[in-house]
Enzyme design. Structure first.
Site, PDB file in Angstrom:
ATOM      1  N   GLU A  26       0.838  -1.208   0.000  1.00 46.94           N
ATOM      2  CA  GLU A  26       0.000   0.000   0.000  1.00 46.94           C
ATOM      3  C   GLU A  26       0.876   1.262   0.000  1.00 46.94           C
ATOM      4  O   GLU A  26       1.872   1.329   0.714  1.00 46.94           O
ATOM      5  CB  GLU A  26      -0.898  -0.022   1.240  1.00 46.94           C
ATOM      6  CG  GLU A  26      -1.817   1.184   1.378  1.00 46.94           C
ATOM      7  CD  GLU A  26      -2.594   1.165   2.674  1.00 46.94           C
ATOM      8  OE1 GLU A  26      -3.540   1.978   2.798  1.00 46.94           O
ATOM      9  OE2 GLU A  26      -2.260   0.363   3.567  1.00 46.94           O
TER      10      GLU A  26
ATOM     11  N   LYS B 154      -9.631   2.604  -3.028  1.00 45.27           N
ATOM     12  CA  LYS B 154     -10.155   2.053  -1.772  1.00 45.27           C
ATOM     13  C   LYS B 154     -11.496   2.696  -1.439  1.00 45.27           C
ATOM     14  O   LYS B 154     -11.630   3.924  -1.453  1.00 45.27           O
ATOM     15  CB  LYS B 154      -9.148   2.303  -0.646  1.00 45.27           C
ATOM     16  CG  LYS B 154      -9.551   1.711   0.698  1.00 45.27           C
ATOM     17  CD  LYS B 154      -8.462   1.949   1.740  1.00 45.27           C
ATOM     18  CE  LYS B 154      -8.830   1.315   3.070  1.00 45.27           C
ATOM     19  NZ  LYS B 154      -7.789   1.549   4.104  1.00 45.27           N
TER      20      LYS B 154
ATOM     21  N   CYS C   2      -5.662  -2.708   2.765  1.00 43.72           N
ATOM     22  CA  CYS C   2      -5.540  -2.632   4.217  1.00 43.72           C
ATOM     23  C   CYS C   2      -6.805  -3.071   4.938  1.00 43.72           C
ATOM     24  O   CYS C   2      -7.165  -4.241   4.952  1.00 43.72           O
ATOM     25  CB  CYS C   2      -5.126  -1.209   4.614  1.00 43.72           C
ATOM     26  SG  CYS C   2      -4.675  -1.033   6.365  1.00 43.72           S
TER      27      CYS C   2
END
Length: 495
Positions: free
Chosen positions: A254, A311, A365
């Site tokens: 990430e 995301k 994540c």
């Protein structure tokens, strides 16, 4: 004495937390679960039971979520003062949900099964309300055992319901000194255990399977965005990517590239040259009309952008600020905020095409914590692909709990998972939740791992949480019908 009972509930909550990674003391944790239900039996009023449940929850979340202190220490001069308030506030708030479950359960019926049902419902609600936070669910206590395989059939909330049901049976056995009830509970647990062994898929045949390279730069959070260290971490990843023999896919973590997407073409050219024809997946930030996104991109062999995913399930207070204008008055900003209110959410779960490897469901994540997000994919992928930066969470419980939950997502879907973390733990996980190979915490390096094949869709992948919700509704209705036919004398409510 009431004070000793309250202190006991708080301590039992802390003991229950030992069932989570990195401790994984599941038998001790289950004992604490039974004990708190026995303790709640002494509470004659719903308010007292609610206090027992709240204190148990506070003890549990204080210990199991202690890693939440770590992000505030990255810039301790600015945010360190928030750390104790964040941990205590989170534990008190989440513990309050468990307090509601105990109080409501005691109000509906004086037995432990009513509390167990309300508790299971609250855990299901916790995954959804206020954007959801299903971290450390009750059923996760089974993560290191064969019982975890039942996630493929009934999902995390079904496992939580079963866990609380068994604990309720054992609490009745203890309270009434009933050997038959205890034997029934242990027998049911044995079925779960040995049945879990029976439904565990065999080890995957990895011959002729594509190879994935996991690139782990090990950039501590306090150095990750330091201009003096950025070139070192970037070049480290490039060097790892260039190593021979070449894999079929290279994956970076990430926000692995320090540039914004619009300015990253020179960096992509360097990466493509190092990859020498191998496609690369990596994390990067991007800006669009003043809004910032936490993104994952795939690069084709020439270094051109092939796929883009933003995301969509953001971390409250970490990646965006709820009621940002209000908090700004007190100079409280998100830990990862780049704009006034942090990142902007993407459109939702999407698949990316990785060519010969198949289609992947990206999870950045925090998104791997949500079973419903994985179930929300527009089509069934061939693999799960998580990139994360667990440097925020320190070097102990946080990253290990994150990995444990990623393993459960693989079990629920019977899909392999590629997991690449900045500071670790990077791993390839097979459809049974087994770690094929991994890079440990705090180590820079790369690892080439064969990617297991996906298995057939699971019952949970088809039904999601609707099955657990339906069972809970039926159980509540059954309990109420039984209560009407078997009214309890208030004078013997505690018997």
């Amino acid at each position: 004495m009431p004070i000793l009972r309250r202190l006991g509930a708080l301590c039992l909550g802390a003991v229950f937390a030992l069932g989570q990674a990195p401790f994984d003391l599941w038998a001790l944790a289950l004992t604490a679960l039974v004990c708190v239900l026995v303790l709640a039996k002494v509470d004659a009023k719903a308010r007292a039971a609610s206090l027992t449940g709240w204190l148990f929850g506070v003890g549990y979340f204080l210990l199991s979520m202690h890693w939440i202190l770590e992000p505030f220490q990255v810039d301790a001069a600015s945010t360190g003062w928030m750390a104790p308030f964040a941990l205590v506030g989170l534990a008190a708030g989440l513990g309050g949900l468990w307090g509601i479950a105990f109080g409501l359960g005691r109000w509906l019926h004086p037995g432990p099964f009513s509390i167990a049902l309300c508790w299971a419902f609250i855990e299901l609600a916790r995954a959804y309300i206020l954007t959801g936070f299903p971290w450390g669910l009750v059923g996760y206590v089974w993560a290191p055992t064969p019982v975890a395989q039942w996630h493929a059939f009934i999902g995390p909330h079904g496992v939580t319901l079963v866990t609380l049901g068994v604990a309720a049976m054992l609490s009745v056995a203890v309270h009434k000194k009933s050997l038959p009830t205890a034997l029934l509970a242990f027998g049911f647990t044995a079925v779960l255990w040995f049945g879990g062994n029976g439904i565990t898929p065999p080890v995957s045949d990895l011959s002729d399977r594509p190879t994935v390279r996991l690139v782990q730069p090990n950039a501590p959070q306090h150095q990750k965005w330091d201009r003096n260290f950025i070139p070192m971490f970037f070049n480290r990843q490039v060097d790892f990517t260039a190593q021979l023999p070449k894999p079929d896919l290279v994956v970076w973590s990430e926000t692995a590239v320090p540039n914004l997407l619009d300015n990253a073409e020179p960096a992509f050219e360097v990466i493509a040259e190092a990859a020498a024809g191998t496609p690369v997946v990596l994390g990067i930030q991007r800006e669009e009309r003043g809004r910032y996104f936490n993104s994952l991109v795939s690069l084709n062999p020439s270094g051109r952008l092939a796929e883009l995913y933003d995301k969509h399930h953001l971390v409250p207070f970490g990646e965006y600020m709820p009621a940002a204008a209000l908090f700004a008055r007190f100079n409280i900003l998100g830990l990862a905020a780049r704009a006034d209110a942090g990142y902007t959410a993407g459109h939702g779960p999407e698949l990316i095409d990785l060519g010969a490897l198949g289609k992947a469901l990206p999870l950045i994540c925090y998104e791997a914590v949500f079973p419903q997000d994985v179930n929300g994919a527009p089509a069934r992928p061939d693999m799960l692909l998580q990139i994360t930066n667990d440097a925020w969470f320190g070097m102990n419980a946080g990253p290990q709990q994150h990995l444990a939950q990623a393993r459960l997502r693989a079990i629920e879907q019977r899909l392999p998972m590629i997991r690449v973390a900045n500071t670790g733990i990077s791993a390839v996980i097979d459809p049974a939740g087994r770690i094929v190979d991994s890079l440990p915490l705090g180590r820079a390096g790369f690892l080439d791992v064969a990617l297991p094949a996906p298995l057939a869709p699971t019952l949970y992948s088809r039904t999601g949480d609707l099955l657990s919700l339906g069972v809970l509704i039926v159980a509540f209705v059954t309990l109420q019908l039984w209560k009407r036919r078997n009214p309890i004398d208030p004078e013997h409510a505690q018997a």
